[in-house]
Design a protein around this motif. Sequence first.
Motif, PDB file in Angstrom:
ATOM      1  N   VAL A 200       0.842  -1.206   0.000  1.00 55.72           N
ATOM      2  CA  VAL A 200       0.000   0.000   0.000  1.00 55.72           C
ATOM      3  C   VAL A 200       0.873   1.251   0.000  1.00 55.72           C
ATOM      4  CG1 VAL A 200      -1.627   1.341   1.400  1.00 55.72           C
ATOM      5  CG2 VAL A 200      -2.023  -1.082   1.007  1.00 55.72           C
ATOM      6  N   GLU A 201       1.944   1.203   0.762  1.00 50.53           N
ATOM      7  CA  GLU A 201       2.857   2.342   0.808  1.00 50.53           C
ATOM      8  C   GLU A 201       3.475   2.599  -0.567  1.00 50.53           C
ATOM      9  OE1 GLU A 201       6.189   1.901   3.568  1.00 50.53           O
ATOM     10  OE2 GLU A 201       5.406   3.669   4.582  1.00 50.53           O
ATOM     11  N   ALA A 202       3.725   1.521  -1.315  1.00 54.45           N
ATOM     12  CA  ALA A 202       4.291   1.660  -2.663  1.00 54.45           C
ATOM     13  C   ALA A 202       3.304   2.321  -3.623  1.00 54.45           C
ATOM     14  CB  ALA A 202       4.710   0.295  -3.200  1.00 54.45           C
ATOM     15  N   ILE A 203       2.018   2.283  -3.296  1.00 55.51           N
ATOM     16  CA  ILE A 203       1.015   2.988  -4.098  1.00 55.51           C
ATOM     17  C   ILE A 203       0.909   4.437  -3.619  1.00 55.51           C
ATOM     18  CG2 ILE A 203      -1.441   3.131  -4.677  1.00 55.51           C
ATOM     19  CD1 ILE A 203      -1.527   0.078  -4.293  1.00 55.51           C
TER      20      ILE A 203
ATOM     21  N   GLY B   1       1.660   6.644 -13.530  1.00 57.10           N
ATOM     22  CA  GLY B   1       2.077   5.474 -14.305  1.00 57.10           C
ATOM     23  C   GLY B   1       2.935   4.505 -13.517  1.00 57.10           C
ATOM     24  N   ARG B   2       3.528   4.943 -12.429  1.00 61.52           N
ATOM     25  CA  ARG B   2       4.363   4.061 -11.589  1.00 61.52           C
ATOM     26  C   ARG B   2       3.535   3.253 -10.597  1.00 61.52           C
ATOM     27  NH1 ARG B   2       7.556   8.763  -9.929  1.00 61.52           N
ATOM     28  NH2 ARG B   2       7.120   8.039  -7.829  1.00 61.52           N
ATOM     29  N   VAL B   3       2.253   3.507 -10.526  1.00 58.28           N
ATOM     30  CA  VAL B   3       1.404   2.820  -9.553  1.00 58.28           C
ATOM     31  C   VAL B   3       1.096   1.404 -10.041  1.00 58.28           C
ATOM     32  CG1 VAL B   3      -0.860   2.801  -8.450  1.00 58.28           C
ATOM     33  CG2 VAL B   3       0.386   4.953  -8.712  1.00 58.28           C
ATOM     34  N   ASP B   4       1.413   0.426  -9.193  1.00 57.75           N
ATOM     35  CA  ASP B   4       1.098  -0.974  -9.494  1.00 57.75           C
ATOM     36  C   ASP B   4       0.198  -1.509  -8.386  1.00 57.75           C
ATOM     37  OD1 ASP B   4       0.961  -3.597 -10.303  1.00 57.75           O
ATOM     38  OD2 ASP B   4       3.054  -4.053  -9.838  1.00 57.75           O
ATOM     39  N   ILE B   5      -1.079  -1.549  -8.668  1.00 54.91           N
ATOM     40  CA  ILE B   5      -2.063  -1.969  -7.671  1.00 54.91           C
ATOM     41  C   ILE B   5      -2.079  -3.480  -7.469  1.00 54.91           C
ATOM     42  CG2 ILE B   5      -3.941  -2.095  -9.343  1.00 54.91           C
ATOM     43  CD1 ILE B   5      -4.632  -0.648  -5.996  1.00 54.91           C
ATOM     44  N   GLU B   6      -1.566  -4.238  -8.412  1.00 52.50           N
ATOM     45  CA  GLU B   6      -1.707  -5.698  -8.361  1.00 52.50           C
ATOM     46  C   GLU B   6      -1.005  -6.321  -7.157  1.00 52.50           C
ATOM     47  OE1 GLU B   6      -3.922  -7.479 -10.020  1.00 52.50           O
ATOM     48  OE2 GLU B   6      -4.470  -5.491 -10.756  1.00 52.50           O
TER      49      GLU B   6
END
Length: 179
Positions: free
Chosen positions: A68-71, A95-100
């Motif tokens: 979550v922090e990475a999002i 564009g760097r957000v990876d929700i998966e």
Amino acid sequence: MSSETLLGLVAAGSALIGAFIGAAGAVLAARYGMQGARYQADAQAAYQHQQWLRQLLQSDYASYLTAVEAIFDPVFEALVHWREGDRDAAYACFGRVDIEVARRAANVLQVEAPEAVVRAAHALLQHVHRPVEMLEDSVSGSHGDPTVELPRPEDYQDEYETRWSTLTNECRRSLHTEP
């Protein structure tokens, strides 16, 4: 039969009865001792199992919070760029957000975590990803609607911290509560 013989027979009978009672007592004591040892072994195994489950949950919680922090980080940065009017930088951050990764971690929590943790985790993930969804919903062409009203970075961060705190409190509670 003489009194001495009778007295000898009574003494022998008493000795046999005493031996029988002693043997029965020893058998019962051994049986209860084995039950106690089995109970203690079962209790120890159950305790070790609970410790193992807590360690797994703790690891799952840490993985989820990290995902979550990475999002949050790129979304927050994108919101700052958006407020400053730098749409290209904002889109690059989005564009760097990876929700998966976070969704996979959330799926693990769905199976293993208590309901209160699952609800708090879902609310946090929904919050951190909402600006991305808002932007995706507004997309028309390659750069979307530049007038879409995204949250202010400060509001986004405040709500994030509130939901983060709620989730970490629920995680702590679940780790320190006996099942």
